[in-house]
Design a protein around this motif. Structure first.
Motif, PDB file in Angstrom:
ATOM      1  N   UNK A 117      56.611  60.504  44.952  1.00  0.00           N
ATOM      2  CA  UNK A 117      57.587  60.745  44.154  1.00  0.00           C
ATOM      3  C   UNK A 117      58.446  61.432  45.395  1.00  0.00           C
ATOM      4  N   UNK A 118      59.666  60.915  45.847  1.00  0.00           N
ATOM      5  CA  UNK A 118      60.419  61.790  47.002  1.00  0.00           C
ATOM      6  C   UNK A 118      61.955  61.854  46.500  1.00  0.00           C
ATOM      7  N   UNK A 119      62.638  62.716  46.831  1.00  0.00           N
ATOM      8  CA  UNK A 119      64.092  62.907  46.567  1.00  0.00           C
ATOM      9  C   UNK A 119      64.984  61.644  47.254  1.00  0.00           C
ATOM     10  N   UNK A 120      66.002  61.025  46.237  1.00  0.00           N
ATOM     11  CA  UNK A 120      66.666  60.066  46.589  1.00  0.00           C
ATOM     12  C   UNK A 120      67.330  60.392  48.099  1.00  0.00           C
ATOM     13  N   UNK A 121      67.872  59.286  48.551  1.00  0.00           N
ATOM     14  CA  UNK A 121      68.421  59.491  50.049  1.00  0.00           C
ATOM     15  C   UNK A 121      67.812  58.821  51.115  1.00  0.00           C
ATOM     16  N   UNK A 122      66.529  58.286  51.089  1.00  0.00           N
ATOM     17  CA  UNK A 122      66.074  57.619  52.085  1.00  0.00           C
ATOM     18  C   UNK A 122      66.209  56.277  52.102  1.00  0.00           C
ATOM     19  N   UNK A 123      66.358  55.683  53.558  1.00  0.00           N
ATOM     20  CA  UNK A 123      66.306  54.100  53.308  1.00  0.00           C
ATOM     21  C   UNK A 123      65.293  53.529  53.187  1.00  0.00           C
ATOM     22  N   UNK A 124      65.301  52.259  52.674  1.00  0.00           N
ATOM     23  CA  UNK A 124      64.381  51.268  52.467  1.00  0.00           C
ATOM     24  C   UNK A 124      63.479  51.380  53.724  1.00  0.00           C
ATOM     25  N   UNK A 125      63.912  51.306  54.941  1.00  0.00           N
ATOM     26  CA  UNK A 125      63.238  51.282  56.196  1.00  0.00           C
ATOM     27  C   UNK A 125      62.345  52.573  56.249  1.00  0.00           C
ATOM     28  N   UNK A 126      62.919  53.851  56.109  1.00  0.00           N
ATOM     29  CA  UNK A 126      62.322  54.982  55.837  1.00  0.00           C
ATOM     30  C   UNK A 126      60.988  54.922  55.180  1.00  0.00           C
ATOM     31  N   UNK A 127      61.388  54.615  53.819  1.00  0.00           N
ATOM     32  CA  UNK A 127      60.317  54.469  52.894  1.00  0.00           C
ATOM     33  C   UNK A 127      59.170  53.705  53.395  1.00  0.00           C
ATOM     34  N   UNK A 128      59.686  52.266  53.751  1.00  0.00           N
ATOM     35  CA  UNK A 128      58.640  51.604  54.207  1.00  0.00           C
ATOM     36  C   UNK A 128      57.836  52.134  55.487  1.00  0.00           C
ATOM     37  N   UNK A 129      58.153  52.681  56.335  1.00  0.00           N
ATOM     38  CA  UNK A 129      57.644  53.303  57.288  1.00  0.00           C
ATOM     39  C   UNK A 129      56.680  54.639  56.948  1.00  0.00           C
ATOM     40  N   UNK A 147      61.954  57.069  44.028  1.00  0.00           N
ATOM     41  CA  UNK A 147      62.952  58.212  44.575  1.00  0.00           C
ATOM     42  C   UNK A 147      63.121  58.828  43.069  1.00  0.00           C
ATOM     43  N   UNK A 148      63.502  59.983  43.102  1.00  0.00           N
ATOM     44  CA  UNK A 148      64.251  60.622  41.809  1.00  0.00           C
ATOM     45  C   UNK A 148      65.320  61.356  42.333  1.00  0.00           C
ATOM     46  N   UNK A 149      66.364  61.461  41.126  1.00  0.00           N
ATOM     47  CA  UNK A 149      67.517  61.910  41.418  1.00  0.00           C
ATOM     48  C   UNK A 149      67.583  63.440  41.513  1.00  0.00           C
ATOM     49  N   UNK A 150      68.420  63.830  42.563  1.00  0.00           N
ATOM     50  CA  UNK A 150      68.756  65.085  42.998  1.00  0.00           C
ATOM     51  C   UNK A 150      69.660  65.566  41.995  1.00  0.00           C
TER      52      UNK A 150
END
Length: 76
Positions: free
Chosen positions: A26-38, A63-66
């Motif tokens: 679970x990570x803070x929102x704002x990363x791109x699909x590519x960043x999360x895939x990597x 993602x979780x919402x800030x």
């Protein structure tokens, strides 16, 4: 970073009792699909190197919402 481990005594994976590891990230929102895939690929790759005896290693990232996140240092 926080890590929680929940071992399961009773489980089945395709009618086997093979060991497995699945990561729920679970990570803070704002990363791109590519960043999360990597990130997913890097984590699985590192764990595979560290734990070659574990036949199944997988991950999913959510993602979780800030706006709705809160911890005790934010209150008061």
């Amino acid at each position: 970073m926080k890590v929680r481990i929940n071992p399961f005594e009773y489980y089945t994976i395709g009618n086997t009792r093979d060991d497995f590891m699945h990561i729920f990230a679970n990570i803070m929102e704002g990363r791109s699909i590519l960043e999360k895939s990597e990130l997913s690929k890097r984590i699985v790759s590192e764990l595979t190197s560290m734990l070659p005896e574990v036949p199944i290693i997988s991950i999913n990232i959510r993602d979780f919402e800030k706006a709705t996140y809160c911890n005790k240092s934010m209150v008061g």
